[in-house]
Design a protein around this motif. Structure first.
Motif, PDB file in Angstrom:
ATOM      1  N   ALA A 104       0.829  -1.204   0.000  1.00 42.70           N
ATOM      2  CA  ALA A 104       0.000   0.000   0.000  1.00 42.70           C
ATOM      3  C   ALA A 104       0.870   1.263   0.000  1.00 42.70           C
ATOM      4  N   VAL A 228      -5.189   7.400   0.922  1.00 36.74           N
ATOM      5  CA  VAL A 228      -5.569   6.046   0.493  1.00 36.74           C
ATOM      6  C   VAL A 228      -4.620   5.019   1.080  1.00 36.74           C
ATOM      7  N   SER A 232      -6.166   2.320   3.724  1.00 37.08           N
ATOM      8  CA  SER A 232      -6.431   1.012   3.125  1.00 37.08           C
ATOM      9  C   SER A 232      -6.011  -0.158   4.005  1.00 37.08           C
ATOM     10  N   LYS A 237     -11.528  -2.424   2.595  1.00 39.09           N
ATOM     11  CA  LYS A 237     -11.341  -1.759   1.303  1.00 39.09           C
ATOM     12  C   LYS A 237     -12.657  -1.555   0.562  1.00 39.09           C
ATOM     13  N   ILE A 281      -6.894   1.278  -4.426  1.00 40.89           N
ATOM     14  CA  ILE A 281      -7.547   0.473  -3.380  1.00 40.89           C
ATOM     15  C   ILE A 281      -7.899  -0.900  -3.933  1.00 40.89           C
TER      16      ILE A 281
END
Length: 359
Positions: A104, A228, A232, A237, A281
């Motif tokens: 991520a 994000v 996340s 999500k 995502i």
């Protein structure tokens, strides 16, 4: 992407070609997404990166040298294949990290860089203009600069022989919210890139700010990426995508109702943030539980879902409504529909006891 529809008149091409140029680009993206894994497995990430950037440069040169509808459509199709290659190579390379949190973080940095560059590109529309060879030569020069990195840095790429193709059975078992999130991202971003510049240029109170407002959309996409990345791994999500879709739908109302320039810019900024948030995502959701050997193949499948949406998006947005704000209303409809679906999946996950990371 924004330069092409705005420069059609200067090259004596019909403006009605704009949605088809956007759709054929994403058709190339779709077809490219079905074959990139084999190229990467055979020659490796670095050489594949060089190959696809070179192909993209050739497509832009073709547009500049042969300004006809047929050649532009062919060039944009080739460009779509090339960009599919660039996306799969870069995103799979970055996603080859050992933990969801690291993935991520890497993808957040990548998306911030990607959309930051895109926002700066929108701002270049005003000083470079949309006529003549200058803006296209500028694009070519930037692509030549981009190709220097893989040419000069030869270490650090993943080992190509470790890549595995996902069998059909495993593709079917990939997260459906992830695939639908990528599809929705394409349905939104295809028209945003392909039709929004013309929509803004046709609004009397917005026309002189086309570059600024397009930059606001993509700047929103850049600024939201650290958020994000942070959220996340802390929120499911599916729920996170639902939240962004709901806020994006509110931004659509803001664009239609805005009575002054500042609220308009803020609405475009928020719309961009929410639209560009879906893809990172969704793609991390798809890759969270996969071994690294299958990341390239999974990235390819997600890009395929995105491409299907991107092919359909510009044509749907251009033909579903003849209203002045038809494109904006189309975006709002996509956002609301996706929000409802993701909320339903999120509630299903809560009932089955899935973890936030599983989405």
């Amino acid at each position: 992407m924004s330069l092409i529809p705005l420069s059609l008149t200067a090259f004596e091409l019909d403006v009605a070609l704009a949605p088809w140029l956007a759709s054929v680009f994403y058709l190339g993206l779709l077809i490219g997404a079905t074959s990139i894994e084999r190229v990467v497995a055979k020659i490796g990430h670095r050489l594949a990166f060089i190959l696809f950037l070179g192909l993209l440069i050739a497509s832009v040169m073709t547009q500049l040298l042969i300004p006809s509808a047929e050649f532009w459509l062919a060039a944009r199709f080739i460009a779509g294949i090339a960009v599919a290659g660039v996306f799969v190579v870069v995103e799979s390379w970055l996603l080859m990290a050992s933990t969801p949190k690291a993935r991520a973080k890497r993808l957040g940095i990548y998306m911030t860089s990607l959309y930051g560059g895109s926002a700066v590109g929108q701002l270049a529309i005003d000083p470079l203009g949309t006529t003549g060879a200058a803006p296209y030569l500028f694009v070519i020069a930037l692509l030549f600069l981009a190709i220097l990195a893989p040419l000069l840095i030869t270490s650090g790429q993943p080992e190509s022989q470790h890549q595995q193709k996902l069998p059909l059975k495993e593709i079917k078992s990939l997260s459906r919210p992830a695939m639908l999130g990528c599809l929705a991202s394409g349905l939104l971003l295809g028209p945003i890139y392909g039709l929004m510049p013309m929509y803004i240029a046709n609004q009397p109170e917005q026309a002189e700010h086309t570059g600024t407002l397009m930059a606001s959309i993509i700047l929103g996409g850049m600024l939201v990426q650290p958020l994000v990345s942070y959220l996340s791994t802390r929120i499911g999500k599916s729920l996170l995508m639902a939240m962004f879709c709901l806020i994006g739908a509110a931004a659509v109302l803001g664009i239609v109702q805005a009575s002054s320039f500042v609220p308009l810019v803020i609405s475009y900024l928020v719309l961009g943030a929410c639209s560009f948030a879906l893809y990172p995502i969704a793609i991390t959701l798809a890759c969270d539980l996969l071994p690294m050997a299958k990341i390239v193949s999974a990235t390819e499948v997600m890009l395929l879902s995105y491409s299907v949406g991107s092919v359909l998006g510009p044509v749907l947005a251009a033909n579903l409504s003849d209203a002045t704000d038809g494109v904006v209303f189309y975006l709002g409809g996509c956002l609301i529909t996706t929000c409802i679906y993701m909320l339903i999946k999120s509630m299903e996950n809560i009932r089955t006891g899935d973890t936030p990371i599983a989405g």
